[in-house]
Write an enzyme that holds these catalytic residues in place. Sequence first.
Site, PDB file in Angstrom:
ATOM      1  N   ASP A   1       5.349   6.654   3.375  1.00 40.26           N
ATOM      2  CA  ASP A   1       5.789   6.897   4.745  1.00 40.26           C
ATOM      3  C   ASP A   1       4.966   8.062   5.290  1.00 40.26           C
ATOM      4  O   ASP A   1       4.223   8.736   4.558  1.00 40.26           O
ATOM      5  CB  ASP A   1       7.300   7.170   4.808  1.00 40.26           C
ATOM      6  CG  ASP A   1       7.853   6.933   6.225  1.00 40.26           C
ATOM      7  OD1 ASP A   1       7.061   6.806   7.181  1.00 40.26           O
ATOM      8  OD2 ASP A   1       9.089   6.871   6.380  1.00 40.26           O
TER       9      ASP A   1
HETATM   10  C1  BGC Z   1       9.131   6.476   9.749  1.00 46.05           C
HETATM   11  C2  BGC Z   1       8.722   5.052   9.432  1.00 46.05           C
HETATM   12  C3  BGC Z   1       7.612   4.611  10.326  1.00 46.05           C
HETATM   13  C4  BGC Z   1       6.453   5.580  10.187  1.00 46.05           C
HETATM   14  C5  BGC Z   1       5.231   5.212  11.003  1.00 46.05           C
HETATM   15  C6  BGC Z   1       7.941   7.401   9.831  1.00 46.05           C
HETATM   16  O1  BGC Z   1       8.324   8.634  10.354  1.00 46.05           O
HETATM   17  O2  BGC Z   1      10.016   6.928   8.755  1.00 46.05           O
HETATM   18  O3  BGC Z   1       9.845   4.212   9.545  1.00 46.05           O
HETATM   19  O4  BGC Z   1       7.224   3.304  10.023  1.00 46.05           O
HETATM   20  O5  BGC Z   1       6.898   6.857  10.595  1.00 46.05           O
HETATM   21  O6  BGC Z   1       5.415   5.458  12.336  1.00 46.05           O
END
Ligand code: BGC
Length: 723
Positions: free
Chosen positions: A265
């Site tokens: 993530d």
């Molecule tokens: C979130 C994810 C997301 C990623 C990309 C993160 O902060 O937890 O769910 O896909 O950002 O934007």
Amino acid sequence: MEESKLRELLQTMSLNEKIGQLVQLASDFYSDTNGAITGPMAEMGVTDELVTNSGSVLGATGTRNVKKIIDSQLKNNRLHIPLLVMADVIHGYKTIFPIPLAIGCTWNPGLAEKTAEIAAHEAAVSGIHVVFAPMVDLVRDPRWGRVMESTGEDPYLNSVFAAAFVHGFQGDNLKDDLNRTAACVKHFAGYGAVEGGREYNTVDLSELRMRQEYLPAYQAAVDAGCKVVMTSFNTVDGIPSSANQWLLRKVLREEWNFDGTVISDWGAVRELIPHGVAENEKEAARKALIAGVDIEMMTLCYPNTLCQLIESGEIKESTLDQAVWNVLKLKNDLGLFENPYRGADEAQEQKFVYCHAHREWARRAAEESCVLLKNNGILPINSSKKLALIGPFADHGDLLGAWSWQGDPKRTETLTEVFSAEGINVLTAKGCEIAESKSKLLREAIQKAEESELILLALGESSEMSGEAASRTKITLPECQLELLRLLKPLNKPIVIILFNGRPLELSEVIDDADAVLEAWYPGSEGARAIVRLLTGKVNPSGKLTMSFPQSVGQIPVYYNANNTGRPESENKDEKKYVSKYIDCANDARFPFGFGLSYTSFEINNLRMSKKSITVNEEIRVSIDVKNTGDAAGAEVVQLYIRDIAGDVVRPLKELKSFRKIYLQPGEQQTVAFQITERMLRYWHPDLRFKSDTGTFNLMIGQDSAHTLNDSFYFRATGGMDA
Ligand code: BGC
Ligand code: BGC
């Protein structure tokens, strides 16, 4: 490309080129790859060379823009390796569908699949190759803002939806179907169990609980062929997911045979430092790569340190090569070596994105996802009555929810606009801001309410109040909205409340004061239209909750599939004190899992079973008669639960094992049949075997998890059926 050619390509790559494939940067870094990188990006350590070598981009969108980025990458990259474009398309791209928690309430996996197919189509023609969805975290704590992204509190239902979403995004032939995208299931794993519901907080679950309840939905996504897995921010048994070898290697790769790509993530690799499992970037990179994170999203531990780690022998080059291979293979599976643009096409983008047909599906999904929580008979409304439409959501276009960055609230019809388009007169007043009282607004609202015969009150949370980084400790409506309700109540007019929110709320006051309550969630682009059709009875509500609503925040977590205790209150009616309960609040939810009303009534009768005892390869056929006993056509969700009376470990009071959504005309009756098989009876044993065992099981069938017809059956295990 032939796999052998792809292998050759890997062999010709320099160390830096390989590492580059594991780097994912946001689209801003690509805005001008020919010019020198300056400002915060330079400070972050991003160089032109790194951008040129990078394997994937996050959040780039719009065909023209994406093509430009892809072109410049192809030109500058020595080996002309195509760039992978990934983005958050969670519940729609520009046509926004209801939030996933609302989609769950449709109990209609076919519809969920359709929403994902449309989201993929719009994203694909706009240049996106991989969507960061579905999010399948099991959720039981409504303080956590991200419950809106999940389909709720049940492992089986979440698994069904996980597979449906993955299939909707990817289709059957991803390589050739350019209107599809690869899916990325997230957040692996257990992110929904953050302590206290506080965002990014610690998670600590026993392995049994993890396997029994939290892992099944991710596994269902993997089994459905999901191409990418995203690690979660949280710890799993003390080790953050992005450094967790047990999770990423043993469970995901070895047990589930996942052969796709793992991405961290946002920033999660570098976060191993503040988590306290890495001293510095080098250690973070080493731990993440060894654990099995292929792509590092938005931090630079890999590019800053992997070279050194390989040269010093702390990481084997073969480990790096495997990660790079996982990225190249994904590109190849998407056909990017032959067609780096894939579905990106301006004409198609013009034609399909936010098109009428897609919005019709958004309306249908919204209609099926709203849940009628209370109705004393005032709904459907009689539109010849003088109506007042009051509240911060009365004329508000932000019905899209926090994960709708491409959605446009300004283009989204409001309730007021739809009433007017339908030729229904309403007196509209705001009453208050979402989280702020204004006496002028209040006065106006009271005046309009006084002139009316029926008050429609549109209340809720702003979309920033749920979603990522939006945990709350008080999950009531904002105080100013409760104040508005308190001032309207003494006018003694019927009040219908329509709620817009991303989580189960604590609603005692609202429910008591209203004549009817419709939970609309964030219903998406066509939400207002759907709601007006529901309120006026053109469509009959059929949504059923997939996450319990607490009576009080102090009960959290409150969920239907809980374990019994040694002193269950329900089984010790004569004991007032020494039982498992609160002394100031009942144990049960305000609205249980599976609950939702309709404008008609259904009766379930005549539960019958083909046998009362089975062994391993036998099945019980269970049937039940469902009758529409009211005067509107409508849909009912018939839910089948079991309880394993005694196991090797404690077993939940109820577990959903099957369900059927059926449509019945007034007076119509239908027989619904289910099969009970040995597979449904399996669970994780203390020795970590997933199997069934001999004993008595309760069988419960009903319209929600709290009201069921009951029977029981016996299962006899005959050695050797371990799964
Ligand atoms: C979130 C994810 C997301 C990623 C990309 C993160 O902060 O937890 O769910 O896909 O950002 O934007
Ligand atoms: C309590 C114990 C106590 C025992 C004997 C139980 O109900 O949990 O703490 O020692 O009774 O009185």
